[in-house]
Design an enzyme around this catalytic site. Structure first.
Site, short mmCIF file in Angstrom:
data_model
loop_
_atom_site.label_atom_id
_atom_site.label_comp_id
_atom_site.label_asym_id
_atom_site.label_seq_id
_atom_site.Cartn_x
_atom_site.Cartn_y
_atom_site.Cartn_z
N ASN A 23 -0.04 8.98 8.95
CA ASN A 23 0.81 9.90 9.59
C ASN A 23 0.36 9.64 10.68
O ASN A 23 -0.41 9.46 11.43
CB ASN A 23 0.73 10.18 8.58
CG ASN A 23 -0.43 11.53 9.16
OD1 ASN A 23 -1.22 12.48 9.86
ND2 ASN A 23 -1.26 11.86 7.53
N VAL A 32 -3.83 4.51 1.42
CA VAL A 32 -4.91 3.49 2.17
C VAL A 32 -5.31 4.06 3.04
O VAL A 32 -7.02 4.02 3.02
CB VAL A 32 -3.92 1.90 2.60
CG1 VAL A 32 -3.15 2.38 3.42
CG2 VAL A 32 -5.61 1.47 2.84
N ASP A 33 -4.76 5.11 3.30
CA ASP A 33 -5.24 5.43 4.73
C ASP A 33 -6.54 6.90 4.01
O ASP A 33 -7.67 6.65 4.82
CB ASP A 33 -3.93 7.40 4.83
CG ASP A 33 -4.06 7.85 6.84
OD1 ASP A 33 -5.42 7.21 7.18
OD2 ASP A 33 -3.41 8.21 6.76
N THR A 121 5.21 1.91 1.96
CA THR A 121 5.82 1.82 0.26
C THR A 121 4.89 2.28 -0.63
O THR A 121 5.28 1.96 -1.80
CB THR A 121 5.19 0.02 -0.24
OG1 THR A 121 4.28 -0.27 -0.15
CG2 THR A 121 6.06 -0.85 0.77
N GLY A 122 4.32 3.40 -0.59
CA GLY A 122 3.44 4.10 -1.27
C GLY A 122 4.22 5.96 -1.70
O GLY A 122 5.12 5.48 -1.62
N1 AR6 Z 1 -5.77 -0.85 -0.22
C1 AR6 Z 1 -4.56 -1.75 -0.21
N2 AR6 Z 1 -3.89 -1.16 -0.06
C2 AR6 Z 1 -3.68 -0.28 -0.89
C3 AR6 Z 1 -4.85 0.42 -1.14
C4 AR6 Z 1 -6.30 0.39 -0.26
N3 AR6 Z 1 -7.50 0.62 -1.12
N4 AR6 Z 1 -4.56 1.95 -1.02
C5 AR6 Z 1 -3.56 1.98 -1.52
N5 AR6 Z 1 -2.93 0.84 -0.97
P1 AR6 Z 1 0.36 4.64 0.89
P2 AR6 Z 1 2.49 4.36 3.25
C6 AR6 Z 1 -1.60 0.44 -0.92
O1 AR6 Z 1 0.73 5.64 -0.04
O2 AR6 Z 1 3.77 4.78 2.33
C7 AR6 Z 1 -0.94 9.00 3.39
O3 AR6 Z 1 -1.59 9.85 3.03
C8 AR6 Z 1 0.20 0.77 -2.09
O4 AR6 Z 1 -0.15 0.85 -3.02
O5 AR6 Z 1 -1.22 4.38 1.54
O6 AR6 Z 1 2.93 4.02 4.64
C9 AR6 Z 1 -1.28 8.84 4.66
O7 AR6 Z 1 -1.78 10.03 5.75
C10 AR6 Z 1 0.70 1.08 -1.22
O8 AR6 Z 1 1.51 -0.72 -1.70
O9 AR6 Z 1 0.96 4.56 2.66
C11 AR6 Z 1 0.23 9.09 5.48
O10 AR6 Z 1 0.75 10.44 4.87
C12 AR6 Z 1 0.65 0.54 0.49
O11 AR6 Z 1 -0.90 0.46 0.29
C13 AR6 Z 1 1.55 8.65 3.98
O12 AR6 Z 1 0.35 8.01 3.14
C14 AR6 Z 1 0.57 2.32 1.06
O13 AR6 Z 1 0.93 2.86 -0.02
C15 AR6 Z 1 1.39 6.63 4.84
O14 AR6 Z 1 2.65 6.16 3.37
#
Ligand code: AR6
Length: 173
Positions: A23, A32-33, A121-122
């Site tokens: 973010n 993932v972050d 996409t999360g």
């Molecule tokens: N490895 C690979 N993919 C993952 C993992 C992992 N360990 N964990 C989750 N995913 P998101 P966003 C996938 O929510 O939507 C955070 O709080 C997950 O299933 O991680 O861009 C940041 O700080 C999904 O398909 O990121 C921001 O505030 C994808 O990673 C916010 O979330 C992205 O999901 C960003 O949201």
């Protein structure tokens, strides 16, 4: 550039760079972050804080690079995806910009292998089917360039894995 799709945890990958769906604060979060900062240790956060102090965080669509701390990869490229608040040209453009920013930053840093999560996409709720279309269109311009050897899409959930597998079959044909 070879394009691969795998299902798994991006923090396990030994590549030149993994991409973080961060973010704008660059201070970590969930998804993932959270996984990257937890496993990578404090070095990543310290580097992010330095970047923050210099440029005040990272805007949506832009990317910054840090070392990968305790992770098996060498670098983490942090990008900030758009939050989906309904269909808009702007959201689509910003998601494409994330991938472009990361790939251009990778090239600038001589990164030959790079892994992407499914940005936005999360927690940010970008519809997966729309996201995959944008992503595939966006990376097409890099397929024939020889600056990056391998791009891996790391899918965490079945839906993204299925969508990417369908699309990548077409790309690598
Ligand atoms: N490895 C690979 N993919 C993952 C993992 C992992 N360990 N964990 C989750 N995913 P998101 P966003 C996938 O929510 O939507 C955070 O709080 C997950 O299933 O991680 O861009 C940041 O700080 C999904 O398909 O990121 C921001 O505030 C994808 O990673 C916010 O979330 C992205 O999901 C960003 O949201």
């Amino acid at each position: 550039m070879l394009v691969e799709v795998i299902k798994g945890d991006i923090t396990d990958l030994k590549v030149d760079a993994i991409v973080n769906a961060a973010n704008s604060s660059l201070l970590g979060g969930g998804g993932v972050d959270g996984a990257i900062h937890r496993k990578g240790g404090s070095q990543i956060l310290e580097e992010c804080i330095q970047i923050r102090n210099k440029q005040g965080g990272c805007s949506i669509g832009k990317a910054v690079i840090t070392p990968a701390g305790n992770l098996p990869s060498k670098f983490v490229i942090h990008t900030v995806g758009p939050y989906w608040n309904g269909e808009s040209v702007e959201n689509r453009k910003l998601l494409a910009e994330c991938y472009l920013s990361c790939l251009n930053l990778a090239i600038k840093n001589n990164i030959r292998t790079i892994a992407f999560p499914n940005i936005s996409t999360g927690v940010y709720h970008f519809p997966k089917e729309i996201a995959v279309e944008i992503v595939i269109q966006t990376i097409k311009g890099f397929i024939d360039k020889e600056k990056i050897d391998k791009l891996i899409f790391v899918c965490f959930d079945d839906e993204n894995f299925y969508l990417y597998r369908q699309k990548i079959k077409i790309i690598n044909k």
